[in-house]
Write a protein that holds these residues in place. Structure first.
Motif, PDB file in Angstrom:
ATOM      1  N   TRP A  61      -1.697   6.628   0.626  1.00 47.05           N
ATOM      2  CA  TRP A  61      -1.161   7.593  -0.336  1.00 47.05           C
ATOM      3  C   TRP A  61      -2.277   8.177  -1.188  1.00 47.05           C
ATOM      4  O   TRP A  61      -2.337   9.374  -1.430  1.00 47.05           O
ATOM      5  N   GLU A  93      -1.135  13.807  -7.534  1.00 45.24           N
ATOM      6  CA  GLU A  93      -0.319  12.704  -8.007  1.00 45.24           C
ATOM      7  C   GLU A  93       0.998  12.659  -7.231  1.00 45.24           C
ATOM      8  O   GLU A  93       1.335  11.643  -6.647  1.00 45.24           O
ATOM      9  N   GLU A 130       4.343  12.237  -7.465  1.00 43.79           N
ATOM     10  CA  GLU A 130       4.972  10.923  -7.435  1.00 43.79           C
ATOM     11  C   GLU A 130       6.220  10.857  -6.580  1.00 43.79           C
ATOM     12  O   GLU A 130       6.613   9.769  -6.162  1.00 43.79           O
ATOM     13  N   SER A 131       6.857  12.005  -6.295  1.00 44.33           N
ATOM     14  CA  SER A 131       8.058  11.917  -5.476  1.00 44.33           C
ATOM     15  C   SER A 131       7.717  11.863  -3.994  1.00 44.33           C
ATOM     16  O   SER A 131       8.578  11.582  -3.174  1.00 44.33           O
ATOM     17  N   VAL A 167       3.921   8.249  -3.840  1.00 42.88           N
ATOM     18  CA  VAL A 167       3.925   7.187  -4.851  1.00 42.88           C
ATOM     19  C   VAL A 167       3.302   7.674  -6.160  1.00 42.88           C
ATOM     20  O   VAL A 167       3.991   8.227  -6.989  1.00 42.88           O
ATOM     21  N   ALA A 168       1.977   7.483  -6.354  1.00 46.59           N
ATOM     22  CA  ALA A 168       1.345   8.096  -7.529  1.00 46.59           C
ATOM     23  C   ALA A 168       0.024   8.717  -7.134  1.00 46.59           C
ATOM     24  O   ALA A 168      -0.865   8.886  -7.954  1.00 46.59           O
ATOM     25  N   THR A 204      -2.556   5.363  -7.485  1.00 50.56           N
ATOM     26  CA  THR A 204      -1.544   4.374  -7.118  1.00 50.56           C
ATOM     27  C   THR A 204      -2.011   2.955  -7.410  1.00 50.56           C
ATOM     28  O   THR A 204      -1.265   2.126  -7.924  1.00 50.56           O
TER      29      THR A 204
END
Lengths: 350, 162
Positions: free
Chosen positions: A161, A236, A238-239, A242-243, A247
């Protein structure tokens, strides 16, 4: 000024230099810390909920949720500092600093007030004196290396990610930098100089935002891309991932990454104010006093910081192909066209 | 100051050459470019320093790192062993370049007649523009044409069915 300097047994110039360093580093940092509070309370306001207000100072004072800042700080310091087993340790440690240092450096060139003339001395309200030869190239240069913090954080985490986030960040950076720089070049053309002091002095009568409206639009949008804020926070995301690049980050390292994002917002707002909204100029006041000019600058700065937060909680995120489409097929032609029109007008005027 | 920046540049370049990890090597390249930008600053040319950081550190290396990340997710496979001829050829090319650079410096007229003391005014964008578009216009246009040709070539190579 001289009185204060004598109090500390320093030359006035030396005193002012030290004071400027403190102002330029502490000012944006304080504002950034406050912005994290404004972001959470503001988002709550926009979404019609209450937001963080449970932290109490000495178990008594609520202060609109401001003690939350102190609670967060203490929490970040006391959390266990985890580094994932397969991360590249050295780079994982280095990344938050790579993100934070450029963020703190960008503000140095911005004049935050009218130059003070006292006792035959001129005290300029910017850390870098005018006529240093770098001018507005300096924030562009600093801004262009800011992405390394994200890239290093993403790659060293050794997480799919994170790497996706880092790749998105670098692609986005390269796509939007061009349009942004061309918009700034149009300002250089209009001013006939590229020092921020000159650019502000040139806006005494008319702010650049009116004759350079398209340039302003491009620059404004690119600033969101540069600061990695919604609607452009693909690093980022997030959806989806993740982040993204942070992360794997926790505790104070995460806090540094997050804080550097907010310092970037402050610097971006300062750049917008300096380039397009007359810097410290006060409308309808020909020669504002030094205090008034600083107040005007801070007011504009805070307003644009709020705009960044306002837009984050109003506009949804783009899709990545939409981002690329907009960068190359909308922003770049618009910026180039703006530059051509400006150059043609200057040629007509002779 | 000169020693600091020169050391940053040299150490960055050396670790770039000997670093096995591609991404770390890329970051070393950024360090080298920063060292060169510092040297430009010492030569009273802040414009060149700023452009060095914007173009090389900011755009080109970001692109290089992007491609590295895109191609190999994390751990690289063992690189191919360099052929002896490649090794000697590159060493010879580096030596020739270094020799040429030293020769240019030694034949500079400033070595015989030191420039007048005092700090020269720093270069600004206007002077740079004049130098590019008045004194070296032909070279500038030729370089532009070359870049355009490269770009068209790249597009043709990638997009076979235009």
């Amino acid at each position: 000024m001289e009185f204060l300097a004598r109090l500390l047994h320093l030359q006035p110039q030396t005193f002012w230099m030290i004071a400027k360093v403190i102002i330029v580093f502490a000012g944006p940092l304080t504002l950034a810390a406050l912005l994290t509070w404004v972001e959470r309370r503001g988002s709550a306001m926009i979404q019609d909920r209450i937001g963080p207000n449970r932290a109490l100072l000495f178990g008594r004072w609520r202060l609109l949720g401001l003690p939350q800042l102190a609670a967060d700080g203490i929490k970040f310091f006391l959390k266990e500092d985890l580094v994932t087993a397969d991360a590249n340790k050295a780079l994982f440690w280095l990344a938050p600093f790579l993100a934070f240092v450029p963020a703190m450096m960008g503000f140095a060139v911005i004049p935050f007030g009218r130059s003070l003339v006292q006792g035959g001395q001129t005290y300029h309200m910017s850390l870098l004196e005018p006529g240093n030869g770098m001018g507005m190239l300096y924030p562009l240069a600093i801004g262009s290396v800011a992405v390394y913090g994200i890239l290093t954080a993403a790659w060293s985490s050794n997480n799919k990610w994170s790497i996706l986030g880092g790749m998105r960040a670098s692609a986005q950076m390269v796509s939007y930098e061009l349009a942004m720089s061309l918009a700034v070049v149009a300002i250089f053309l209009r001013t006939g100089g590229y020092d921020p002091h000159e650019i502000i002095a040139h806006q005494a009568v008319l702010w650049n935002v009116i004759p350079q409206f398209f340039g302003f639009l491009v620059f404004f949008v690119c600033m969101f891309a540069e600061t990695n804020r919604l609607p452009f926070d693909f690093a980022e995301g997030e959806s989806e991932i993740v982040a993204g690049f942070h992360t794997e980050y926790g505790s104070m390292k995460f806090a540094l990454l997050q804080l550097s994002e907010y310092v970037h917002i402050v610097t971006a707002a300062a750049l917008i104010v300096t380039l397009y909204f007359g810097g410290w100029q006060v409308p309808f006041v020909a020669a504002p006093s030094v205090t008034l000019s600083i107040a005007a600058f801070v007011l504009k700065l805070v307003f644009f910081c709020w705009v960044f937060i306002w837009i984050r909680w109003t506009v949804p995120r783009f899709r990545f192909d939409q981002l690329m489409f907009m960068g190359w097929k909308v922003m770049l032609p618009l910026s180039l066209g703006n530059l051509m029109v400006q150059a043609f007008l200057m040629y007509r005027r002779g | 100051m000169f020693l600091t920046f020169a050391l940053i540049t040299l150490l960055g370049a050396l670790s770039l050459a000997f670093q096995k990890n591609l991404v770390v090597a890329g970051l070393c390249m950024v360090l080298t470019f920063f060292g060169v930008a510092g040297l430009f600053l010492l030569l009273a040319n802040p414009v060149a320093a700023a452009l060095q950081v914007i173009v090389y550190s900011g755009a080109i290396v970001v692109l290089v790192l992007f491609v590295i990340m895109l191609l190999s997710a994390h751990e690289e496979e063992e690189a191919l062993k360099a052929h002896a001829i490649q090794r000697w050829g590159s060493a010879a090319a580096a030596l020739a370049l270094a020799g040429g650079a030293v020769k240019v410096v030694l034949s500079s007229s400033f070595l015989r007649t030191p420039p007048s003391p005092g700090i020269p005014p720093p270069m600004d964008l206007g002077a740079l523009g004049n130098a590019l578009f008045k004194n070296h216009l032909a070279a500038f246009e030729i370089v532009g044409l070359l870049l355009l040709a490269t770009m068209v070539g790249a597009v043709v190579l990638v997009k076979r069915d235009l």
